[in-house]
Structure formats: structure tokens, C-alpha cells
Design an enzyme around this catalytic site. Structure first.
Site, PDB file in Angstrom:
ATOM      1  N   ASN A   9      26.796  48.652-122.897  1.00 18.72           N
ATOM      2  CA  ASN A   9      26.160  49.367-124.008  1.00 18.72           C
ATOM      3  C   ASN A   9      24.953  50.104-123.440  1.00 18.72           C
ATOM      4  O   ASN A   9      23.917  49.501-123.169  1.00 18.72           O
ATOM      5  CB  ASN A   9      25.743  48.376-125.104  1.00 18.72           C
ATOM      6  CG  ASN A   9      25.013  49.055-126.255  1.00 18.72           C
ATOM      7  OD1 ASN A   9      25.011  50.276-126.377  1.00 18.72           O
ATOM      8  ND2 ASN A   9      24.387  48.258-127.096  1.00 18.72           N
ATOM      9  N   TRP A  10      25.106  51.417-123.273  1.00 19.21           N
ATOM     10  CA  TRP A  10      24.045  52.194-122.645  1.00 19.21           C
ATOM     11  C   TRP A  10      22.840  52.400-123.558  1.00 19.21           C
ATOM     12  O   TRP A  10      21.785  52.811-123.098  1.00 19.21           O
ATOM     13  CB  TRP A  10      24.590  53.551-122.200  1.00 19.21           C
ATOM     14  CG  TRP A  10      25.577  53.499-121.087  1.00 19.21           C
ATOM     15  CD1 TRP A  10      26.096  52.388-120.474  1.00 19.21           C
ATOM     16  CD2 TRP A  10      26.182  54.621-120.436  1.00 19.21           C
ATOM     17  NE1 TRP A  10      26.986  52.755-119.485  1.00 19.21           N
ATOM     18  CE2 TRP A  10      27.054  54.119-119.440  1.00 19.21           C
ATOM     19  CE3 TRP A  10      26.081  56.007-120.593  1.00 19.21           C
ATOM     20  CZ2 TRP A  10      27.815  54.952-118.617  1.00 19.21           C
ATOM     21  CZ3 TRP A  10      26.836  56.845-119.780  1.00 19.21           C
ATOM     22  CH2 TRP A  10      27.684  56.333-118.792  1.00 19.21           C
ATOM     23  N   LYS A  11      23.019  52.172-124.853  1.00 17.77           N
ATOM     24  CA  LYS A  11      21.951  52.374-125.830  1.00 17.77           C
ATOM     25  C   LYS A  11      21.430  53.816-125.720  1.00 17.77           C
ATOM     26  O   LYS A  11      22.207  54.723-125.419  1.00 17.77           O
ATOM     27  CB  LYS A  11      20.860  51.311-125.677  1.00 17.77           C
ATOM     28  CG  LYS A  11      21.444  49.893-125.725  1.00 17.77           C
ATOM     29  CD  LYS A  11      20.401  48.817-125.835  1.00 17.77           C
ATOM     30  CE  LYS A  11      21.073  47.445-125.883  1.00 17.77           C
ATOM     31  NZ  LYS A  11      20.097  46.355-126.099  1.00 17.77           N
ATOM     32  N   HIS A  96      25.501  46.001-134.203  1.00 12.48           N
ATOM     33  CA  HIS A  96      24.569  45.533-133.183  1.00 12.48           C
ATOM     34  C   HIS A  96      23.251  45.155-133.847  1.00 12.48           C
ATOM     35  O   HIS A  96      22.826  45.772-134.823  1.00 12.48           O
ATOM     36  CB  HIS A  96      24.340  46.621-132.126  1.00 12.48           C
ATOM     37  CG  HIS A  96      23.632  46.131-130.908  1.00 12.48           C
ATOM     38  ND1 HIS A  96      22.267  45.929-130.886  1.00 12.48           N
ATOM     39  CD2 HIS A  96      24.094  45.781-129.683  1.00 12.48           C
ATOM     40  CE1 HIS A  96      21.924  45.485-129.693  1.00 12.48           C
ATOM     41  NE2 HIS A  96      23.009  45.381-128.943  1.00 12.48           N
ATOM     42  N   GLU A  98      20.279  45.645-133.132  1.00 16.47           N
ATOM     43  CA  GLU A  98      19.289  46.721-133.226  1.00 16.47           C
ATOM     44  C   GLU A  98      19.576  47.625-134.423  1.00 16.47           C
ATOM     45  O   GLU A  98      18.644  48.122-135.072  1.00 16.47           O
ATOM     46  CB  GLU A  98      19.268  47.509-131.913  1.00 16.47           C
ATOM     47  CG  GLU A  98      18.683  46.698-130.777  1.00 16.47           C
ATOM     48  CD  GLU A  98      19.029  47.204-129.386  1.00 16.47           C
ATOM     49  OE1 GLU A  98      18.593  46.556-128.424  1.00 16.47           O
ATOM     50  OE2 GLU A  98      19.735  48.227-129.270  1.00 16.47           O
ATOM     51  N   GLU A 168      25.819  37.847-130.075  1.00 13.66           N
ATOM     52  CA  GLU A 168      24.559  38.174-129.422  1.00 13.66           C
ATOM     53  C   GLU A 168      23.441  37.334-130.039  1.00 13.66           C
ATOM     54  O   GLU A 168      23.060  37.557-131.185  1.00 13.66           O
ATOM     55  CB  GLU A 168      24.231  39.667-129.523  1.00 13.66           C
ATOM     56  CG  GLU A 168      24.684  40.367-130.787  1.00 13.66           C
ATOM     57  CD  GLU A 168      24.068  41.752-130.949  1.00 13.66           C
ATOM     58  OE1 GLU A 168      23.809  42.409-129.932  1.00 13.66           O
ATOM     59  OE2 GLU A 168      23.831  42.157-132.092  1.00 13.66           O
ATOM     60  N   GLY A 174      17.216  41.799-124.321  1.00 15.39           N
ATOM     61  CA  GLY A 174      16.106  42.539-123.751  1.00 15.39           C
ATOM     62  C   GLY A 174      14.854  41.708-123.518  1.00 15.39           C
ATOM     63  O   GLY A 174      13.801  42.242-123.177  1.00 15.39           O
ATOM     64  N   SER A 214      21.229  39.452-122.526  1.00 14.70           N
ATOM     65  CA  SER A 214      20.672  39.349-121.168  1.00 14.70           C
ATOM     66  C   SER A 214      21.665  38.735-120.192  1.00 14.70           C
ATOM     67  O   SER A 214      21.306  37.930-119.329  1.00 14.70           O
ATOM     68  CB  SER A 214      19.354  38.573-121.176  1.00 14.70           C
ATOM     69  OG  SER A 214      18.378  39.247-121.932  1.00 14.70           O
TER      70      SER A 214
END
Length: 251
Positions: A9-11, A96, A98, A168, A174, A214
Site C-alpha cells: 500500500n503505497w499510500k 483502511h 486511515e 490491521e 506506522g 508494521s
């Protein structure tokens, strides 16, 4: 037999040019290797069509990081599932943490996104997981059970079988913290048991459940050795070949 999957996941990272170079380098690196997992990259919307056209999408699946909860219309700035599918992408990340936290995506919104993804033949990588206060309060199993019930367990068995899940632990994204191997296995086994109770053992046994939080070259092998951990949803470590390939090779 369920699939092992390592999904990056490059975000909100990389320019189009840098992202294209990274994807092509990964494609070239994998070309002469035999891997024991499927590889997927979740790239920004601006990159989807260019990357899908320039790599072997049989070797690397391309995913969007989100889709709209509407099919089309006057929704300025949104990108529909139909648009994503037309780019050549085959997957989409939905739910996700976020997106849930920063953009207030509710279970009802995510339920609609799953529906639209499936209608457009996209494979949802659906994220579930608890925050630190829920973990510390011992509510983490109930939180995940509620997320499944509210967004996914209305699906038919046929449609549910098309999903990939990603657990997750939000407190480990992160932060450098990682769920222990025991914690990851406990949750993944619990999720699989919930699926079995709803859809039966065959679908549960064939559902890929990824770990996201992570995961890196140092801990991937231990995490993936668990019987119910079928791979990873990888954030920052997917942004270089040097950090992503050891995770792919951890199987």
C-alpha cells in the site's frame, strides 16, 4: 487452497514517474523469481492506468487504495469502481483505518463500496482492526466481529468468497509497534472462525487473511509462519525494492 498474498500500500507517496519506475523495477525483479505468494501493489489513482499498462499484471496485481461509495454522478473529486476497473486494476483496498479515521468512513459507507467493487469485478482487500484503547480494554475481538457483521456478513456466500481480508491492529500502523506472532494468530484464527460460523468451513478455509501493521523484513517470516496468517498488507516497506522483496520472499 487459499492464496498467500503480499500487497503493498503505497499510500500518498511517489510521483507518477517515480511510481512507474518502482513498479517496473519490481516487475523486472520478479520476472526471474519463483515466489510462493501473489504480489499486489496499491498505488495512487493517478498511477493506475500507466502502471497497469506497463507491467505484467499476471505477475503483479494492481489495486486502487480506495473507491467512491457512489456509482457515478455529481461527486466532484471522487473516483468510482467503474473508473478503477477501466484502468486495468483488479483489486481495491477498502476500509483502511486511515480512511475510517481521517475521512470518517462508516460501516454503511464501506458496505456500499464493497457492493460497487464486486459489481465491477474488483477484488476488495477489506481492512478490519482495533485501536489501542480497544486493545487495552480487551474489546478487540468484539470490535472486529462488529466490523465484519456491519459491512460484510450481509453478503452471499458466493460474493464473500471473492474477498481478501486484512487485519490491521491500528495501534501498530506506522508506529513501529507490531502485534506479536501470538497476537496476530489469535486474531486471524478468530476471524476465520467467525467466517466459518457464518459461511461454513470451506469458505473460511479458502479466505485469505492478511496482516497489516508494521510488517517488515525482520518480522515477516515469523508472522507468515502462523497457520492463519496468509500474507501482509505492507505500508512503508513496500516503497523500495530492497525492503519489499524480503517480505515477498518470507514465504
Amino acid at each position: 487452497m487459499r492464496k498467500n498474498i503480499v500487497a503493498g500500500n503505497w499510500k500518498m507517496n511517489t510521483t507518477l514517474q517515480d511510481g512507474l519506475a518502482l513498479a517496473q523495477r519490481l516487475d523486472e525483479t520478479l520476472k526471474d523469481k519463483t515466489t510462493k505468494c501473489e504480489v499486489v501493489i496499491g498505488v495512487p489513482f493517478t498511477h493506475l492506468a500507466s502502471i497497469a499498462a506497463r507491467i505484467d499484471t499476471q505477475r503483479i496485481g494492481v489495486a486502487s487504495q480506495n473507491i467512491a461509495d457512489k456509482a457515478s454522478g455529481a461527486y466532484t473529486g471522487e473516483v468510482s469502481a467503474t473508473m478503477v476497473a477501466s484502468s486495468g486494476a483488479k483489486y481495491t483496498i477498502i476500509g483502511h483505518s486511515e480512511r475510517r479515521t481521517y475521512y470518517h468512513e462508516t460501516s454503511a459507507i464501506l458496505k456500499e463500496k464493497v457492493k460497487l467493487a464486486l459489481e465491477n469485478s474488483l477484488t476488495p482487500i477489506f481492512c478490519i482492526g482495533e485501536v489501542l484503547t480497544e486493545r487495552e480494554a480487551g474489546k478487540y475481538l468484539k470490535v472486529v466481529e462488529d466490523q465484519l457483521n456491519e459491512s460484510l456478513f450481509h453478503l452471499s456466500a458466493v460474493d464473500f468468497a471473492k474477498l481478501v481480508l486484512a487485519y490491521e491492529p491500528v495501534w501498530a500502523i506506522g508506529t513501529g509497534l507490531t502485534a506479536t506472532s501470538v497476537q496476530a494468530q489469535e486474531m486471524h484464527a478468530f476471524i476465520r472462525q467467525l467466517i466459518a460460523s457464518k459461511y461454513g468451513n470451506e469458505i473460511a478455509d479458502n479466505t485469505s487473511i492478511l496482516y497489516g501493521g508494521s510488517c517488515n523484513a525482520g518480522n515477516a517470516k515469523e508472522l507468515f509462519a502462523n497457520p492463519d496468517v496468509d500474507g501482509g498488507l505492507i505500508g512503508g516497506a513496500s516503497l523500495t525494492i530492497e525492503s519489499f522483496m524480503p517480505i515477498i520472499e518470507a514465504f
